[in-house]
Design a protein around this motif. Structure first.
Motif, PDB file in Angstrom:
ATOM      1  N   THR A 145       0.831  -1.200   0.000  1.00 21.97           N
ATOM      2  CA  THR A 145       0.000   0.000   0.000  1.00 21.97           C
ATOM      3  C   THR A 145       0.870   1.257   0.000  1.00 21.97           C
ATOM      4  OG1 THR A 145      -1.791  -1.138   1.154  1.00 21.97           O
ATOM      5  CG2 THR A 145      -1.762   1.273   1.309  1.00 21.97           C
ATOM      6  N   LEU A 146       1.972   1.208   0.748  1.00 19.82           N
ATOM      7  CA  LEU A 146       2.862   2.372   0.851  1.00 19.82           C
ATOM      8  C   LEU A 146       4.005   2.346  -0.162  1.00 19.82           C
ATOM      9  CD1 LEU A 146       2.953   2.609   4.747  1.00 19.82           C
ATOM     10  CD2 LEU A 146       1.642   4.035   3.146  1.00 19.82           C
ATOM     11  N   ASN A 147       4.029   1.302  -1.009  1.00 17.83           N
ATOM     12  CA  ASN A 147       5.028   1.185  -2.078  1.00 17.83           C
ATOM     13  C   ASN A 147       6.462   1.208  -1.535  1.00 17.83           C
ATOM     14  OD1 ASN A 147       5.743   0.919  -4.809  1.00 17.83           O
ATOM     15  ND2 ASN A 147       6.058   3.130  -5.002  1.00 17.83           N
ATOM     16  N   LEU A 148       6.712   0.407  -0.488  1.00 18.66           N
ATOM     17  CA  LEU A 148       8.015   0.429   0.177  1.00 18.66           C
ATOM     18  C   LEU A 148       9.004  -0.527  -0.488  1.00 18.66           C
ATOM     19  CD1 LEU A 148       6.877   0.389   3.925  1.00 18.66           C
ATOM     20  CD2 LEU A 148       7.384   2.357   2.462  1.00 18.66           C
ATOM     21  N   PRO A 149      10.203  -0.033  -0.781  1.00 17.68           N
ATOM     22  CA  PRO A 149      11.252  -0.921  -1.284  1.00 17.68           C
ATOM     23  C   PRO A 149      11.787  -1.800  -0.150  1.00 17.68           C
ATOM     24  CG  PRO A 149      12.089   1.322  -1.059  1.00 17.68           C
ATOM     25  CD  PRO A 149      10.626   1.372  -0.727  1.00 17.68           C
TER      26      PRO A 149
END
Length: 187
Positions: A144-148
């Motif tokens: 959802t937060l597009n975290l790498p």
């Protein structure tokens, strides 16, 4: 609960986690002040930018808040929080530093205290760093937060002006003499 002539002592001791908020915007200036106080918390390593691992995402988007509630009954209140701050640890900034949760926690506490000083209620939510049974929940939050991969989602902090209609139970603490030890742990 406690009375003292020190405003900061009273603020800290009487603060509570809030889950009901007014439908009132929090200005960008206040959010910036809150995060800047979080950035000024103690952190591991030298006082240099490459040792600072804590980062933040300011969330106002309703769809993102909905996804972060994870359909848990006790998290539904986050959909009504005007702002959520995701507290992150960038593990690439100082790869040898493994105590990033501590640095992030200190940042969160600073933000909670400053938010309280503005009359803004907060609530910290776990993001399941150490919970095997919540692997899917963690995955949904990260996506959802597009975290790498190098970014750890440490916690979510909800913020909103307090709703005076929220019932706040009295905090019950263990007695001071039961939690404080001198020089060694006394059984």
């Amino acid at each position: 609960m406690y009375e003292d002539n020190n405003d900061i002592v009273n603020l800290v001791i009487n603060r509570r986690s809030h889950r009901k908020y007014l439908n009132k915007n929090i200005s960008d200036d206040i959010i910036e002040n809150i995060i800047n106080c979080g950035r000024n918390a103690p952190f591991g390593g030298k006082p240099k930018p490459d040792c600072q691992v804590t980062e933040y995402i300011i969330i106002r988007d309703e769809e993102i808040k909905e996804k972060l509630s994870l359909n848990y009954e006790d998290r539904q209140f986050i959909k009504n929080a005007p702002v959520i701050i995701a507290i992150l640890a960038n593990k690439n900034n100082d790869p040898k530093y493994e105590e990033y949760i501590l640095s992030s926690a200190l940042s969160i506490e600073n933000m909670i205290i400053v938010a309280e000083s503005f009359g803004i209620g907060t609530c910290v939510l776990s993001c399941f760093i150490n919970y095997q049974k919540h692997i899917e929940d963690k995955k949904i939050s990260r996506e959802t937060l597009n975290l790498p991969d190098n970014i750890e989602l440490v916690a979510l902090l909800t913020l909103g002006y307090k709703d005076d209609n929220e019932e706040m139970p009295m905090k019950e603490l263990r007695r001071y003499k039961d939690v404080v030890h001198f020089n060694t742990y006394d059984n």
